[in-house]
Design an enzyme around this catalytic site. Structure first.
Site, mmCIF file in Angstrom:
data_model
loop_
_atom_site.group_PDB
_atom_site.id
_atom_site.type_symbol
_atom_site.label_atom_id
_atom_site.label_comp_id
_atom_site.label_asym_id
_atom_site.label_seq_id
_atom_site.Cartn_x
_atom_site.Cartn_y
_atom_site.Cartn_z
ATOM 1 N N ARG A 119 6.350 44.536 90.524
ATOM 2 C CA ARG A 119 6.864 45.769 91.112
ATOM 3 C C ARG A 119 7.061 46.824 90.030
ATOM 4 O O ARG A 119 7.535 46.527 88.942
ATOM 5 C CB ARG A 119 8.199 45.485 91.822
ATOM 6 C CG ARG A 119 8.001 44.995 93.235
ATOM 7 C CD ARG A 119 9.254 44.460 93.869
ATOM 8 N NE ARG A 119 10.420 45.302 93.753
ATOM 9 C CZ ARG A 119 11.593 45.017 94.346
ATOM 10 N NH1 ARG A 119 11.705 43.929 95.087
ATOM 11 N NH2 ARG A 119 12.627 45.808 94.195
ATOM 12 N N LYS A 148 18.343 37.749 96.864
ATOM 13 C CA LYS A 148 18.488 37.995 98.305
ATOM 14 C C LYS A 148 17.234 37.547 99.058
ATOM 15 O O LYS A 148 17.323 36.891 100.080
ATOM 16 C CB LYS A 148 18.746 39.484 98.590
ATOM 17 C CG LYS A 148 20.041 40.008 97.972
ATOM 18 C CD LYS A 148 20.311 41.450 98.333
ATOM 19 C CE LYS A 148 19.309 42.443 97.752
ATOM 20 N NZ LYS A 148 19.281 42.501 96.266
ATOM 21 N N ARG A 208 23.464 49.641 102.024
ATOM 22 C CA ARG A 208 23.598 49.691 100.579
ATOM 23 C C ARG A 208 24.565 50.778 100.138
ATOM 24 O O ARG A 208 24.799 50.956 98.950
ATOM 25 C CB ARG A 208 22.227 50.023 100.022
ATOM 26 C CG ARG A 208 21.740 49.132 98.924
ATOM 27 C CD ARG A 208 20.428 49.777 98.529
ATOM 28 N NE ARG A 208 19.752 49.106 97.482
ATOM 29 C CZ ARG A 208 18.943 48.083 97.625
ATOM 30 N NH1 ARG A 208 18.772 47.522 98.794
ATOM 31 N NH2 ARG A 208 18.318 47.594 96.591
ATOM 32 N N ARG A 220 18.780 50.701 88.479
ATOM 33 C CA ARG A 220 19.078 50.080 89.781
ATOM 34 C C ARG A 220 20.436 49.381 89.745
ATOM 35 O O ARG A 220 21.197 49.422 90.708
ATOM 36 C CB ARG A 220 17.978 49.089 90.158
ATOM 37 C CG ARG A 220 16.697 49.779 90.600
ATOM 38 C CD ARG A 220 15.493 48.848 90.518
ATOM 39 N NE ARG A 220 15.586 47.705 91.384
ATOM 40 C CZ ARG A 220 14.885 46.589 91.223
ATOM 41 N NH1 ARG A 220 14.035 46.474 90.214
ATOM 42 N NH2 ARG A 220 15.018 45.576 92.053
ATOM 43 N N ARG A 223 9.158 38.340 87.562
ATOM 44 C CA ARG A 223 8.947 38.273 89.019
ATOM 45 C C ARG A 223 7.547 38.770 89.382
ATOM 46 O O ARG A 223 7.072 39.777 88.879
ATOM 47 C CB ARG A 223 9.973 39.122 89.758
ATOM 48 C CG ARG A 223 9.599 39.311 91.235
ATOM 49 C CD ARG A 223 10.710 39.776 92.106
ATOM 50 N NE ARG A 223 11.165 41.108 91.781
ATOM 51 C CZ ARG A 223 12.183 41.681 92.400
ATOM 52 N NH1 ARG A 223 12.841 41.024 93.336
ATOM 53 N NH2 ARG A 223 12.553 42.896 92.071
HETATM 54 P P1 G5P Z 1 15.017 46.069 97.364
HETATM 55 O O1 G5P Z 1 13.657 45.607 97.609
HETATM 56 O O2 G5P Z 1 16.071 45.788 98.362
HETATM 57 P P2 G5P Z 1 16.733 45.036 95.300
HETATM 58 O O3 G5P Z 1 16.743 45.797 94.052
HETATM 59 O O4 G5P Z 1 17.992 45.058 96.085
HETATM 60 O O5 G5P Z 1 15.400 45.542 95.933
HETATM 61 P P3 G5P Z 1 15.301 42.764 94.799
HETATM 62 O O6 G5P Z 1 14.811 43.326 93.503
HETATM 63 O O7 G5P Z 1 14.328 42.666 95.926
HETATM 64 O O8 G5P Z 1 16.562 43.527 95.230
HETATM 65 P P4 G5P Z 1 16.382 40.156 95.377
HETATM 66 O O9 G5P Z 1 15.685 40.156 96.686
HETATM 67 O O10 G5P Z 1 17.878 40.129 95.370
HETATM 68 O O11 G5P Z 1 15.898 41.343 94.436
HETATM 69 O O12 G5P Z 1 15.915 38.943 94.496
HETATM 70 P P5 G5P Z 1 14.620 37.964 94.623
HETATM 71 O O13 G5P Z 1 13.380 38.757 94.690
HETATM 72 O O14 G5P Z 1 14.884 36.913 95.657
HETATM 73 O O15 G5P Z 1 14.730 37.255 93.185
HETATM 74 C C1 G5P Z 1 14.455 37.981 92.013
HETATM 75 C C2 G5P Z 1 13.570 37.122 91.086
HETATM 76 O O16 G5P Z 1 14.339 36.018 90.609
HETATM 77 C C3 G5P Z 1 12.346 36.501 91.775
HETATM 78 O O17 G5P Z 1 11.278 36.463 90.853
HETATM 79 C C4 G5P Z 1 12.806 35.065 92.124
HETATM 80 O O18 G5P Z 1 11.720 34.150 92.199
HETATM 81 C C5 G5P Z 1 13.684 34.789 90.899
HETATM 82 N N1 G5P Z 1 14.763 33.811 91.119
HETATM 83 C C6 G5P Z 1 15.522 33.588 92.220
HETATM 84 N N2 G5P Z 1 16.422 32.617 91.981
HETATM 85 C C7 G5P Z 1 16.254 32.216 90.675
HETATM 86 C C8 G5P Z 1 16.887 31.258 89.836
HETATM 87 O O19 G5P Z 1 17.824 30.535 90.227
HETATM 88 N N3 G5P Z 1 16.410 31.176 88.550
HETATM 89 C C9 G5P Z 1 15.383 31.953 88.084
HETATM 90 N N4 G5P Z 1 14.985 31.808 86.805
HETATM 91 N N5 G5P Z 1 14.754 32.863 88.855
HETATM 92 C C10 G5P Z 1 15.183 33.002 90.126
HETATM 93 O O20 G5P Z 1 15.051 47.659 97.137
HETATM 94 C C11 G5P Z 1 14.120 48.282 96.309
HETATM 95 C C12 G5P Z 1 14.308 49.778 96.355
HETATM 96 O O21 G5P Z 1 14.117 50.241 97.689
HETATM 97 C C13 G5P Z 1 15.023 51.293 98.000
HETATM 98 C C14 G5P Z 1 15.725 51.639 96.692
HETATM 99 O O22 G5P Z 1 14.955 52.595 96.017
HETATM 100 C C15 G5P Z 1 15.686 50.293 95.950
HETATM 101 O O23 G5P Z 1 15.817 50.430 94.564
HETATM 102 N N6 G5P Z 1 15.958 50.814 99.027
HETATM 103 C C16 G5P Z 1 16.956 51.531 99.565
HETATM 104 N N7 G5P Z 1 17.402 52.799 99.332
HETATM 105 C C17 G5P Z 1 18.462 53.205 100.050
HETATM 106 N N8 G5P Z 1 19.104 52.440 100.964
HETATM 107 C C18 G5P Z 1 18.686 51.173 101.221
HETATM 108 N N9 G5P Z 1 19.340 50.418 102.136
HETATM 109 C C19 G5P Z 1 17.572 50.667 100.516
HETATM 110 N N10 G5P Z 1 16.920 49.499 100.534
HETATM 111 C C20 G5P Z 1 15.944 49.595 99.626
HETATM 112 MG MG MG Z 2 14.317 41.496 97.632
#
Ligand code: G5P
Ligand code: MG
Length: 223
Positions: free
Chosen positions: A160, A19, A93, A171, A127
């Protein structure tokens, strides 16, 4: 692309589905402000605000922050950018969060990144994040120019706390039980667009082409 009307967009997908990575590409191509609920929470934790201190254990344990807290935080931030187009990442979410958002704004489109859980588990262990900006790197996919340092500021990158394998599993579980129903919520409203794949570089051209079409047709309808 210059947008002819204010656009309200949401990006969804399991933890680690890309995302943040895709949002960075969207905001480069389109005039949308990116708001990530996770980035906002982590900035609060980092700055040791009252909210940050209260919510730290939720994030560390991979549990969701209570709906009322989250909706107040995000809707307050949205009010400050009322006349801008925005892209919400990580919110809503849960169904109550989606209803709270609906109460205040009409969502034009929801991008859903559908990435297999196994792919996600591999990604999250490599990451690295720049907490103040939310920029993300991956030692395999998009490594920083200098290992361990942010490309733009040169500041240190961190892993993280919630990217530990057991927390990632928790998660993903909470995604299945609490967030998947939100997909159904938006599907029934006719605004959900799903992109399936294991590589961001392959998914991205489809997302970009879709948004070009979508934003053009929304602008024409508004004219
Ligand atoms: P977050 O921060 O919203 P998540 O768990 O939804 O966290 P996250 O972990 O931030 O989502 P993302 O943004 O979907 O993941 O993914 P990203 O960071 O872009 O990519 C992940 C990794 O993969 C990176 O290292 C990237 O470089 C790599 N990557 C991307 N594409 C590729 C590819 O094609 N190949 C490879 N090899 N790598 C790739 O929420 C965190 C916490 O906050 C709270 C909760 O506690 C949650 O757990 N929270 C909420 N609680 C309640 N309600 C809400 N609305 C909340 N929002 C947050
Ligand atoms: Mg994110």
């Amino acid at each position: 692309m210059v947008l002819q009307r204010v656009i309200r967009a949401v990006i969804m997908g399991p933890p680690g589905s890309g995302k943040g990575t895709v949002s960075a590409r969207i905001t480069k191509s389109f005039e949308l402000k990116h708001l990530s609920s996770g980035d906002i929470l982590r900035s609060n934790i980092n700055a040791k605000t009252e909210l940050g201190l209260l919510m730290k254990s939720c994030l560390d344990q991979g549990q969701l922050v209570p709906d009322a807290v989250m909706s107040r935080l995000i809707l307050n931030d949205l009010r400050t950018i009322d006349s801008s187009s925005w892209l919400l990442d990580g919110y809503p979410r849960t169904v109550p969060q989606a209803e709270a958002l609906d109460h205040a704004y009409t969502v034009d489109t929801v991008i859903n990144l559908d990435v297999p859980f196994q792919t996600i588990k591999e990604r999250l262990t490599s990451r690295w994040t720049h907490i103040p900006s939310g920029r993300v790197y991956n030692t395999d996919f998009n490594p920083p120019k200098v290992p361990g340092l942010d490309d733009v500021t040169g500041e240190p990158l961190v892993q993280r706390d919630d990217d530990r394998p057991d927390t990632v599993t928790r998660r993903l579980k909470s995604y299945e039980t609490q967030t998947e129903p939100v997909l159904e919520y938006y599907r029934s409203k006719g605004v959900l667009e799903t992109f399936t794949g294991t590589e961001t570089n392959k998914i991205w051209p489809y997302v970009e082409a879709f948004l070009h079409r979508k934003f053009s047709s929304l602008s024409q309808r508004a004219a």
